[in-house]
Structure formats: structure tokens, C-alpha cells
Design a protein around this motif. Sequence first.
Motif, PDB file in Angstrom:
ATOM      1  N   THR A  59     -54.680 -33.947  60.566  1.00  0.00           N
ATOM      2  CA  THR A  59     -53.480 -34.645  59.604  1.00  0.00           C
ATOM      3  C   THR A  59     -53.833 -33.905  58.186  1.00  0.00           C
ATOM      4  OG1 THR A  59     -53.597 -36.372  61.021  1.00  0.00           O
ATOM      5  CG2 THR A  59     -52.433 -36.743  58.881  1.00  0.00           C
ATOM      6  N   PHE A  98     -52.869 -39.894  64.347  1.00  0.00           N
ATOM      7  CA  PHE A  98     -53.504 -40.619  63.227  1.00  0.00           C
ATOM      8  C   PHE A  98     -53.071 -41.849  63.067  1.00  0.00           C
ATOM      9  CE2 PHE A  98     -54.534 -41.282  58.663  1.00  0.00           C
ATOM     10  CZ  PHE A  98     -55.726 -41.051  58.820  1.00  0.00           C
ATOM     11  N   GLU A 135     -61.932 -37.123  59.559  1.00  0.00           N
ATOM     12  CA  GLU A 135     -60.652 -36.511  59.433  1.00  0.00           C
ATOM     13  C   GLU A 135     -60.160 -36.644  57.964  1.00  0.00           C
ATOM     14  OE1 GLU A 135     -56.174 -35.832  61.468  1.00  0.00           O
ATOM     15  OE2 GLU A 135     -57.556 -37.395  62.187  1.00  0.00           O
TER      16      GLU A 135
END
Length: 160
Positions: A59, A98, A135
Amino acid sequence: MFNEGEKIFHPLYGVLLVEALEEVEICGETTNFFVMHTKGAKIMVPTKGCKKVGLRSLTKSRAIDKVLSSINDDSEVVEEDWSVRFKLNEEKVRGGAFTDLTEVVRDMYWVEKEVGLNKKEKELYNQVHHFLVDEVSIAKQLSKASATKILNKALWGKGK
């Protein structure tokens, strides 16, 4: 879809590096695979099966900001039966999105505060929280400690 050297997200392992693209002959048919490693294990995913497995690009920072700024705007009622709740959360995690991962962590955090999580739920919570921290840290080029603070503050208003 992905390139060698690219970091991607796998719903079971979190952030992984695509180390190679390999052709493998299986039953006389050549199949292309993305090759990754985690904790000593070699992971091979057919290039045609990425969506089914839930592989996705990481992301982007702006998309993370958008999700985190609105994550508490649309809280759902959390299932009371832990086995049903666990199954629902597992499905979201397997999908790998996400937004779904942040919802799982947010909801599980509040369940923990209200009634507590059982061992399986705590393990899932810790795993998914770890995936999100990885992430966020990569997308925003931050240390894991800074990414943890940003994530936790967005999810429940604390930088713990």
C-alpha cells in the motif's frame, strides 16, 4: 504483475521480497512462479494465482494515510461469539487488503479491552499488527518503532 526485487504483501507471511521469477515444469507443462523466502522457507506462488492467494503490491503512503485517518469512522458491531469472530477475522486476513487488516486489529483491540481475547485470537492479533507495522514502515520509510506509533495512534488514539 510483480518484478524481481519488489516487496509485496502475502496474507500468510506479511511483507516479502520477490527474489526471482522461475519457470518450473510440472506434468509436462511450464508454469511461472514468483519465488520468495521467509524464515528459511521457500515460497513459490504461480504468477497466474496471485489474486487467489492474496498477493498484492504494498500500500502506498497516501493510501495508508487515507485508511488510517478514517478507520474509526465506520466501526461495525463486533461479533460476540469468539469462534464466529475468529473465522470472520481470518477471512479478512486471507483477503489481504490493507483496510481489512486494520479493521481486524482495531476490532480485536477493543474486544481485548472489553472481554479479552483467547489464545488463537491474540496470536492472530499480534501477527496482523506485525504485518501492518512492517507495511507502514516500508511505505513511509520509517523505523518500526515510528510506524508502530503512527498505526496505534490511528487505531486507538495512543502511540503505545
